[in-house]
Scaffold this motif. Structure first.
Motif: not given
Ligand code: SF4
Length: 180
Positions: A33, A69, A80-81, A84-85, A88, A114, A161-163, A166, A176
């Motif tokens: 992600n 992803f 969506r999160c 992602c959780y 992983r 989170q 956050c990562g993606c 985000s 988010r």
């Molecule tokens: S916002 Fe963060 S937890 Fe949610 S999908 Fe994107 S990377 Fe994953």
């Protein structure tokens, strides 16, 4: 205990926390992600530095498919999160099982950004399926300390956050997960 880790700063509180509880920790970096690749590398390097400094074993997954992803998550309008959780934690749980660990967890538990309840629920379901234990204390009270640790150890600290979704939302001041 097999500990999924998203970055150096989060690991800097969560790994010692579980170690103090008597667990023998191995860190695991699996985060498709985290995008783009340059960001993924910065977080990976930060985690590697922390692990080396504090003598925590670290496994880094070679499985990094950010386009997969995005392809999977872009059509998801809500939750969506959760996807992602689950992605992983499922990988972490399966690797833990393969390596003979009894339990697993994630450094995501330290972040107030989170969704704690979702992480706990998803991790527990995966653990039950794999006959493992998912350790999920709410560690958000340790979050401020991760910021101080990052400064002290000169660890890279991300500002989204990562993606890519985000990242866009963060710098466009959107909620988010919200794109429209
Ligand atoms: S916002 Fe963060 S937890 Fe949610 S999908 Fe994107 S990377 Fe994953």
């Amino acid at each position: 205990m097999f500990l999924h880790a998203c970055c150096g700063p989060c690991a800097s509180e969560v790994a010692p926390y579980f170690a103090q509880q008597g667990h023998k920790i191995t860190l695991f970096y699996f985060n498709p992600n985290i995008q783009p690749l340059a960001e993924f590398e910065k977080r990976r390097q930060g985690l590697m530095f922390f692990a080396q400094e504090k003598n925590f074993p670290l496994l880094i997954s070679k499985d990094y498919k950010p386009l997969d992803f995005l392809e999977k998550t872009l059509p998801i309008k809500e939750n969506r999160c959760s996807y992602c959780y689950a992605l992983r934690l499922e990988k972490t749980g399966r690797k833990a099982k393969e390596l003979g660990f009894q339990s697993f967890s994630t450094t995501l538990l330290v972040s107030p950004y989170q969704e704690y309840e979702k992480i706990r629920e998803i991790g527990s379901q995966i653990a039950q399926k794999l006959d493992l234990e998912f350790l999920a204390p709410d560690l958000s009270h340790l979050y401020r300390q991760t910021i101080e640790n990052a400064q002290k150890l000169n660890l890279y600290r991300q500002n989204y956050c990562g993606c890519l979704i985000s990242e866009f939302a963060r710098f466009r001041d959107l909620e988010r997960g919200e794109l429209e």
